[in-house]
Design a protein around this motif. Structure first.
Motif, PDB file in Angstrom:
ATOM      1  N   VAL A  33      62.309 -32.516 -44.731  1.00  0.00           N
ATOM      2  CA  VAL A  33      63.515 -33.645 -43.899  1.00  0.00           C
ATOM      3  C   VAL A  33      63.146 -35.084 -44.516  1.00  0.00           C
ATOM      4  O   VAL A  33      61.829 -35.166 -44.027  1.00  0.00           O
ATOM      5  CB  VAL A  33      63.166 -33.846 -42.499  1.00  0.00           C
ATOM      6  CG1 VAL A  33      64.144 -33.886 -41.538  1.00  0.00           C
ATOM      7  CG2 VAL A  33      63.345 -31.755 -41.400  1.00  0.00           C
ATOM      8  N   VAL A  87      64.624 -38.870 -43.391  1.00  0.00           N
ATOM      9  CA  VAL A  87      65.290 -40.086 -42.886  1.00  0.00           C
ATOM     10  C   VAL A  87      65.514 -41.853 -43.912  1.00  0.00           C
ATOM     11  O   VAL A  87      64.387 -41.972 -44.621  1.00  0.00           O
ATOM     12  CB  VAL A  87      64.694 -40.674 -41.758  1.00  0.00           C
ATOM     13  CG1 VAL A  87      65.113 -41.853 -40.929  1.00  0.00           C
ATOM     14  CG2 VAL A  87      64.041 -39.001 -40.461  1.00  0.00           C
ATOM     15  N   VAL A 136      71.126 -40.971 -37.226  1.00  0.00           N
ATOM     16  CA  VAL A 136      69.490 -40.715 -36.324  1.00  0.00           C
ATOM     17  C   VAL A 136      69.659 -42.712 -36.186  1.00  0.00           C
ATOM     18  O   VAL A 136      70.400 -43.858 -37.241  1.00  0.00           O
ATOM     19  CB  VAL A 136      69.225 -40.094 -36.844  1.00  0.00           C
ATOM     20  CG1 VAL A 136      68.326 -38.968 -37.118  1.00  0.00           C
ATOM     21  CG2 VAL A 136      68.601 -41.055 -37.882  1.00  0.00           C
ATOM     22  N   LYS A 146      69.779 -45.365 -39.414  1.00  0.00           N
ATOM     23  CA  LYS A 146      69.898 -44.108 -40.579  1.00  0.00           C
ATOM     24  C   LYS A 146      70.264 -43.311 -40.591  1.00  0.00           C
ATOM     25  O   LYS A 146      71.122 -41.950 -39.791  1.00  0.00           O
ATOM     26  CB  LYS A 146      68.105 -43.736 -40.271  1.00  0.00           C
ATOM     27  CG  LYS A 146      67.267 -44.660 -40.560  1.00  0.00           C
ATOM     28  CD  LYS A 146      67.072 -45.783 -41.500  1.00  0.00           C
ATOM     29  CE  LYS A 146      66.190 -46.723 -41.515  1.00  0.00           C
ATOM     30  NZ  LYS A 146      65.940 -47.800 -42.859  1.00  0.00           N
ATOM     31  N   LYS A 172      69.847 -38.511 -41.358  1.00  0.00           N
ATOM     32  CA  LYS A 172      68.748 -37.248 -41.405  1.00  0.00           C
ATOM     33  C   LYS A 172      68.692 -36.370 -42.202  1.00  0.00           C
ATOM     34  O   LYS A 172      70.466 -36.188 -41.985  1.00  0.00           O
ATOM     35  CB  LYS A 172      67.920 -36.766 -40.059  1.00  0.00           C
ATOM     36  CG  LYS A 172      67.168 -35.635 -39.897  1.00  0.00           C
ATOM     37  CD  LYS A 172      65.809 -35.618 -38.755  1.00  0.00           C
ATOM     38  CE  LYS A 172      67.727 -34.520 -37.878  1.00  0.00           C
ATOM     39  NZ  LYS A 172      66.366 -34.602 -36.466  1.00  0.00           N
ATOM     40  N   GLU A 215      67.778 -32.751 -43.766  1.00  0.00           N
ATOM     41  CA  GLU A 215      67.337 -31.684 -43.979  1.00  0.00           C
ATOM     42  C   GLU A 215      67.855 -30.438 -44.984  1.00  0.00           C
ATOM     43  O   GLU A 215      68.834 -30.194 -45.074  1.00  0.00           O
ATOM     44  CB  GLU A 215      67.949 -30.885 -43.001  1.00  0.00           C
ATOM     45  CG  GLU A 215      67.358 -31.586 -41.266  1.00  0.00           C
ATOM     46  CD  GLU A 215      68.194 -31.032 -39.889  1.00  0.00           C
ATOM     47  OE1 GLU A 215      66.139 -31.012 -38.853  1.00  0.00           O
ATOM     48  OE2 GLU A 215      68.314 -31.243 -39.182  1.00  0.00           O
ATOM     49  N   GLY A 237      62.629 -45.313 -45.565  1.00  0.00           N
ATOM     50  CA  GLY A 237      62.294 -44.022 -45.354  1.00  0.00           C
ATOM     51  C   GLY A 237      60.891 -43.065 -45.002  1.00  0.00           C
ATOM     52  O   GLY A 237      60.347 -43.780 -45.644  1.00  0.00           O
TER      53      GLY A 237
END
Length: 117
Positions: free
Chosen positions: A10, A12, A38, A63, A65, A67, A94
């Motif tokens: 994950v 960011v 996000v 930002k 995210k 995944e 990040g």
């Protein structure tokens, strides 16, 4: 459900680095990903502004995210690809997290485990 070697990476990152991150993941052999817009706060400083004569502070920064669940390639390779692609050297670049995934199931076929990833 079973024990497996599935991991979720994950990240960011800055929205303007998303294109480079997607390209780097594809080159690393991990093209499947989920992206979510996000807002968050970390070490990046707050911004002050004015609107209709009133001063306001923006302390939650926009930002994305990213995944990425992997089983057949090392999570370290995915982390390196993301870190290299997202790096600008400025505060707010990040963070990346690696989490264990106990299992995965593909809804359409019912396939489970690493084959589902």
């Amino acid at each position: 459900m079973s024990d497996s070697d599935i991991e979720m990476v994950v990240a960011v990152v800055r929205p303007d680095r998303l294109g480079e991150v997607k390209k780097a993941l594809a080159e690393a052999g991990a093209p499947s990903l989920t992206v979510t817009n996000v807002s968050g706060r970390g070490s990046q400083p707050a911004k002050k502004g004015q609107w209709r004569g009133e001063e306001y502070t923006v302390d939650l920064h926009q930002k994305v995210k990213v995944e990425c669940v992997v089983a057949d390639i090392p999570a370290d390779d995915v982390v390196k690809a993301i870190a290299d692609a997202a790096h600008t050297g400025e505060k707010g670049d990040g963070k990346i997290f690696v989490l264990p995934v106990s299992d995965a199931v593909q809804i359409r076929t019912g396939t489970a485990g690493t084959e589902a990833v």
